[in-house]
Design an enzyme around this catalytic site. Structure first.
Site, PDB file in Angstrom:
ATOM      1  N   SER A 151      63.466  46.093  74.236  1.00 56.29           N
ATOM      2  CA  SER A 151      64.532  45.254  74.802  1.00 56.29           C
ATOM      3  C   SER A 151      64.082  44.295  75.903  1.00 56.29           C
ATOM      4  O   SER A 151      64.842  43.402  76.276  1.00 56.29           O
ATOM      5  CB  SER A 151      65.654  46.123  75.353  1.00 56.29           C
ATOM      6  OG  SER A 151      66.543  46.439  74.322  1.00 56.29           O
ATOM      7  N   LYS A 198      64.384  40.745  75.173  1.00 57.08           N
ATOM      8  CA  LYS A 198      65.666  40.033  75.299  1.00 57.08           C
ATOM      9  C   LYS A 198      65.623  38.989  76.410  1.00 57.08           C
ATOM     10  O   LYS A 198      66.321  37.975  76.347  1.00 57.08           O
ATOM     11  CB  LYS A 198      66.798  41.030  75.546  1.00 57.08           C
ATOM     12  CG  LYS A 198      67.046  41.958  74.341  1.00 57.08           C
ATOM     13  CD  LYS A 198      68.082  43.024  74.651  1.00 57.08           C
ATOM     14  CE  LYS A 198      68.624  43.715  73.417  1.00 57.08           C
ATOM     15  NZ  LYS A 198      67.910  44.887  72.950  1.00 57.08           N
ATOM     16  N   TYR A 253      64.209  38.976  65.509  1.00 53.74           N
ATOM     17  CA  TYR A 253      64.581  39.984  66.523  1.00 53.74           C
ATOM     18  C   TYR A 253      63.653  41.204  66.452  1.00 53.74           C
ATOM     19  O   TYR A 253      63.123  41.657  67.480  1.00 53.74           O
ATOM     20  CB  TYR A 253      66.048  40.387  66.326  1.00 53.74           C
ATOM     21  CG  TYR A 253      66.476  41.539  67.210  1.00 53.74           C
ATOM     22  CD1 TYR A 253      66.826  41.326  68.548  1.00 53.74           C
ATOM     23  CD2 TYR A 253      66.498  42.846  66.728  1.00 53.74           C
ATOM     24  CE1 TYR A 253      67.194  42.388  69.365  1.00 53.74           C
ATOM     25  CE2 TYR A 253      66.868  43.916  67.548  1.00 53.74           C
ATOM     26  CZ  TYR A 253      67.217  43.677  68.850  1.00 53.74           C
ATOM     27  OH  TYR A 253      67.566  44.732  69.666  1.00 53.74           O
ATOM     28  N   TYR A 256      71.363  48.266  80.722  1.00 50.81           N
ATOM     29  CA  TYR A 256      72.488  48.677  79.861  1.00 50.81           C
ATOM     30  C   TYR A 256      73.612  49.322  80.670  1.00 50.81           C
ATOM     31  O   TYR A 256      73.959  48.836  81.733  1.00 50.81           O
ATOM     32  CB  TYR A 256      72.028  49.634  78.753  1.00 50.81           C
ATOM     33  CG  TYR A 256      70.695  49.334  78.159  1.00 50.81           C
ATOM     34  CD1 TYR A 256      70.506  48.154  77.437  1.00 50.81           C
ATOM     35  CD2 TYR A 256      69.623  50.188  78.312  1.00 50.81           C
ATOM     36  CE1 TYR A 256      69.285  47.867  76.875  1.00 50.81           C
ATOM     37  CE2 TYR A 256      68.395  49.897  77.754  1.00 50.81           C
ATOM     38  CZ  TYR A 256      68.229  48.742  77.041  1.00 50.81           C
ATOM     39  OH  TYR A 256      67.026  48.472  76.500  1.00 50.81           O
ATOM     40  N   VAL A 291      63.208  50.538  75.030  1.00 54.70           N
ATOM     41  CA  VAL A 291      63.041  51.920  74.561  1.00 54.70           C
ATOM     42  C   VAL A 291      61.576  52.273  74.250  1.00 54.70           C
ATOM     43  O   VAL A 291      61.268  53.423  73.964  1.00 54.70           O
ATOM     44  CB  VAL A 291      63.937  52.262  73.344  1.00 54.70           C
ATOM     45  CG1 VAL A 291      65.406  52.289  73.723  1.00 54.70           C
ATOM     46  CG2 VAL A 291      63.677  51.330  72.176  1.00 54.70           C
TER      47      VAL A 291
HETATM   48  N1  GLN Z   1      64.337  47.307  69.129  1.00 51.40           N
HETATM   49  C1  GLN Z   1      65.305  48.117  69.795  1.00 51.40           C
HETATM   50  C2  GLN Z   1      66.639  48.062  69.054  1.00 51.40           C
HETATM   51  O1  GLN Z   1      67.027  47.008  68.668  1.00 51.40           O
HETATM   52  C3  GLN Z   1      65.489  47.638  71.188  1.00 51.40           C
HETATM   53  C4  GLN Z   1      66.487  48.460  71.957  1.00 51.40           C
HETATM   54  C5  GLN Z   1      66.053  48.824  73.336  1.00 51.40           C
HETATM   55  O2  GLN Z   1      64.923  48.678  73.756  1.00 51.40           O
HETATM   56  N2  GLN Z   1      66.997  49.360  74.069  1.00 51.40           N
HETATM   57  O3  GLN Z   1      67.296  49.038  68.848  1.00 51.40           O
END
Ligand code: GLN
Length: 306
Positions: free
Chosen positions: A65, A68, A189, A241, A259
């Site tokens: 993430s 992002k 993505y 988050y 994650v």
């Molecule tokens: N690639 C992961 C997903 O889309 C990214 C989510 C994350 O790092 N929280 O679920």
């Protein structure tokens, strides 16, 4: 003072190691389940060239993430503020990162670019012939590491199993928020999430953000100051988050987690911090990384409202 920082960083690492047991590695992307649960590291980088490092600061992991933030930067650079924020909002959700709960509340416009739905939208907003190529170039530049690469195994693993993200993309397409084809946008993505970096790379990126987009070594402006302001503000509000509020109280730095176990944290006055530890709490944030950052914030007065 320099020795103090190094010593406090080492204490922070030990504190972080003590809480690893409270976490779990991500397993919903099968390839991520192979992570070494004992890994933990941190790097602090300053615009004056000084650097402090401890533990596994140089072990590569997928940024997940954290991508992002780069995707938002590219969307703003290539399709502008008005277009980007006509498709995605600026409000924290208080929901899981992959939630679809609030999508319908705002005409399917995702609440912010730091959740999955929002990042699928910013990936769609990258107006370039080769969006992933542009992404990789930007990441390499801002992390100061031309060797940064895609992890093919993680990319294929997520592409094969990413049904939830697939659902989000098709929902967004059905309500005309996505311009591109869902599978094409998802491919960008998934690739973005699967780019490898180290805590040191993240510290460099955060140092550039803290330095308002200017590379202190060369004096070159790498990012527009307005874009830096937008991205760091959204990191502060939504970067962790549904733990963003508690994290802001405890650590108080604009940050983004993934994650894969990384956290990038933007300090003040040209200071950047990167942490890595794949043991995650229930919200999907690195338990060891958070503990290190909270310790540093408390002991070194890093909280922006301290
Ligand atoms: N690639 C992961 C997903 O889309 C990214 C989510 C994350 O790092 N929280 O679920």
């Amino acid at each position: 003072m320099e020795q103090d920082v190094q010593q406090i960083l080492e204490e922070a690492l030990a504190e972080g190691q003590n809480v690893l047991i409270e976490g779990k590695v991500a397993s919903y992307i099968p390839e991520l389940a192979k992570a070494d649960s004992s890994n933990l590291g941190c790097c602090i980088m300053n615009a004056d060239g000084s650097m402090y490092k401890a533990g596994d600061y140089n072990i590569p992991f997928t940024m997940q993430s954290i991508a992002k933030t780069f995707s938002l930067i590219l969307a703003l650079q290539t399709s502008g503020y008005d277009h980007t924020f006509s498709k995605v909002g600026m409000e924290p959700t208080g929901d899981r990162f992959d939630s679809i709960l609030q999508l319908e509340l705002k005409d399917w416009r995702p609440f912010n670019p730091m959740i999955n739905a929002g990042a699928i939208v910013t990936a769609d907003c990258i107006a370039a012939a080769d969006p992933f190529g542009e992404f990789l170039t930007l990441v390499r530049k801002l992390c100061g590491n031309p060797k940064i690469q895609l992890n093919e195994k993680v990319y294929h693993s997520e592409k094969r199993t990413g049904t939830r993200n697939r659902s989000i993309a098709y929902l967004l397409k059905s309500d005309h928020v996505l311009d591109g084809e869902p599978e094409d946008v998802l491919d960008v993505y998934f690739r973005m999430c699967s780019v490898m970096c180290t805590a040191k790379d993240l510290a460099h990126y955060a140092m550039i953000l803290s330095n308002k987009g200017v590379d202190p070594k060369t004096g070159e402006r790498l990012l527009d100051a307005d874009i830096v302001r937008i991205v760091t503000t959204l990191m502060m509000l939504c970067g962790m988050y549904d733990e963003s509020g508690e994290y802001a109280v405890k650590v108080g730095l604009p940050s983004k987690s993934g994650v894969g176990g990384g956290i990038v944290a933007v300090g003040q006055n040209g200071m950047g911090i990167g942490t890595f530890g794949p043991m995650l709490n229930k919200k999907g944030n690195s338990v060891g990384g958070e503990r290190i950052l909270q310790y540093l914030s408390e002991r070194l007065g890093y909280h922006i409202f301290a």
